[in-house]
Design a protein around this motif. Sequence first.
Motif, short mmCIF file in Angstrom:
data_model
loop_
_atom_site.label_atom_id
_atom_site.label_comp_id
_atom_site.label_asym_id
_atom_site.label_seq_id
_atom_site.Cartn_x
_atom_site.Cartn_y
_atom_site.Cartn_z
N GLU B 13 18.75 -26.66 -13.41
CA GLU B 13 18.66 -25.91 -14.91
C GLU B 13 17.85 -26.50 -15.30
O GLU B 13 17.00 -27.02 -15.80
CB GLU B 13 19.31 -25.39 -15.36
CG GLU B 13 20.13 -24.30 -15.15
CD GLU B 13 21.07 -23.43 -16.86
OE1 GLU B 13 20.71 -22.64 -16.77
OE2 GLU B 13 21.61 -24.11 -17.49
N LEU B 14 18.10 -28.47 -15.27
CA LEU B 14 18.04 -29.47 -15.62
C LEU B 14 16.54 -30.07 -15.05
O LEU B 14 15.79 -30.33 -15.62
CB LEU B 14 19.04 -30.52 -15.98
CG LEU B 14 18.36 -32.05 -16.45
CD1 LEU B 14 18.35 -32.16 -17.80
CD2 LEU B 14 19.58 -33.25 -16.02
N THR B 16 14.94 -27.27 -13.82
CA THR B 16 13.48 -26.66 -14.35
C THR B 16 12.64 -26.73 -15.89
O THR B 16 12.33 -27.02 -16.04
CB THR B 16 14.56 -25.47 -14.61
OG1 THR B 16 15.64 -25.06 -13.46
CG2 THR B 16 14.19 -24.47 -15.21
N ILE B 17 13.79 -27.48 -16.47
CA ILE B 17 13.45 -28.06 -17.86
C ILE B 17 12.45 -29.02 -17.85
O ILE B 17 11.48 -28.88 -19.13
CB ILE B 17 14.90 -27.58 -18.76
CG1 ILE B 17 15.58 -26.93 -19.34
CG2 ILE B 17 14.63 -28.87 -20.11
CD1 ILE B 17 16.71 -27.01 -19.93
N LEU B 18 13.20 -29.91 -17.10
CA LEU B 18 12.34 -30.95 -17.49
C LEU B 18 10.97 -30.81 -16.81
O LEU B 18 10.09 -31.24 -17.56
CB LEU B 18 13.09 -32.05 -15.82
CG LEU B 18 14.08 -33.34 -16.53
CD1 LEU B 18 14.85 -33.71 -15.38
CD2 LEU B 18 13.74 -33.75 -17.37
#
Lengths: 253, 290
Positions: B13-14, B16-18
Amino acid sequence: MAGSELRNGVIEARGLHKIFELPFQYGTLKALVISGANRKPEVVHALRGVDLTVAAGEAVALLGRNGSGKSTLLSLVGHIYEPTEGDLTVGGRVAPLLELGAGFHPDLTGVENIELNGVILGLTRKQVAERLDAIIEFAELREKIGVPLRTYSSGMQTRLGFSVAVHTDADILVVDEVLAVGDEAFQEKCFARIEELKRSGRTILFVSHEMTDVLRVATRVVWLKDGRVHMDGAPEPVVQRYLEEAHGQPAAP
Amino acid sequence: MVSEFKDLLKYRELLTILVVRDLKVRYKNSVLGFGWSLLNPLVQVLVITVVFKFLMRGGTANYSAYVFCAMLPWLFFSVGTMDAANSLVMYREVMRKTSFPRELIPLAYVVANLIHFTLSTLVFLVYMAVGSIVWWRVTGIWDFALQPTVLLLPIPMFGMLLLVAGVSFFVSVWTLYYTDVLYLTDSLLKVLMWLAPVMYFPEVLRERMPGLRGELVYFLYMLDPLASFITAFRKLTLAPAKMPGSELITQPMGGEEWFYLGIGILTSGTLAMAGYCFFCKRKWKLAERA
């Protein structure tokens, strides 16, 4: 992290050493070539055998002069880097709040930054979405939340960072001098929130040079000196001895 | 390494966010957004076409399409590598304050560039298709260069991903320790571009050096994973063309190209694993380099 055997919220450090190598003038290949094989890295021995056990629900303040190893200890507990020697076990999830709004980007909006920062601190996107309203409400930034962060004042940015930080549900909060931010009214809100977290059983490990904050929040104070635990106990006596020494009164002959 | 990898999955998820953060920042604040990022290769291709077509008189019909097609994977490699090289330096402060797996930092840039690469490729394919149809309607000449094998493009793209990720793991760490590496990488990329068949067709090697020596040189040349990926990418996309300054027609994607593509994927996979091990061994030391 091998923290599964420990109860959530417990920190256990045994003989913790941290040595930083500062190879002089590193950063250029030239320096590496010139210094060649006989380069000796400069060494900073930040922690020299720290033993510390923190129970779940304690709020421990670290005192000590600059360079005494407070931030290093916080960083180790926050798993920013690893100890050179010794054992450190941390039970449960840690939120390292060494800086408010780590990873904030000026071109992204408030909401986008909340998501980024929240996930960096270990929340899932779903959790961030669920808490979004509470975070915005706490930061008092409802009307600016859709515009890029660069239009925020620095006070607004810290408020937003703090708000995300206290809405993560880590078992352990590792806090570096960011207990209270913003104006008077907002600071009161910060302290109220920290009290709330304490009551709900979170462990807080923090550094502050404001003795009033220390006495207000801490249930226990650990005084670090030259990378070792110098004194450890109830807040009032430790703070008093610390202040005596800081103000030049000979604490002991 | 296996446990590291499992850890990484937890943090997807991180990642993806980055990635989204990088793409948003890249495409925001400008009117053209995504368009700007296509402008640079377009200008380059335009210059190249003018030079080849009018100044050197080695005209191949549609030569610019062949150059642009090869430019797409090349740009993924070069921009991705440079972005990743800079990534740890850019995240220096963030690393000192947070504790997520560090490999996410270069990986986020690699993935962002992969997405960018995919988008540019789609734009190129649509442009080629529409362009050919318009050309046919206007002139009555049916010259449809796109091949049905474009559907196999994910294979060389996967190889490219492994290659860029592998290189990035090494280069990002080295750059954090020695800024010089950034400049070295930049210069090296300029050389690598000419070692790969971006501006020319690889068949030119065989043509200039007939016989066993040429075969050997061609073999060694194709061992470069970039050369094999770019060749495959171009041949899967576009029909064989007449080479500039020669009467020769290039070969379509055949057994030989598939063989080199396979070798390239193997080499890149090995490099990616080696890079990942290299990175993971050092990842908790990175924050200490302040």
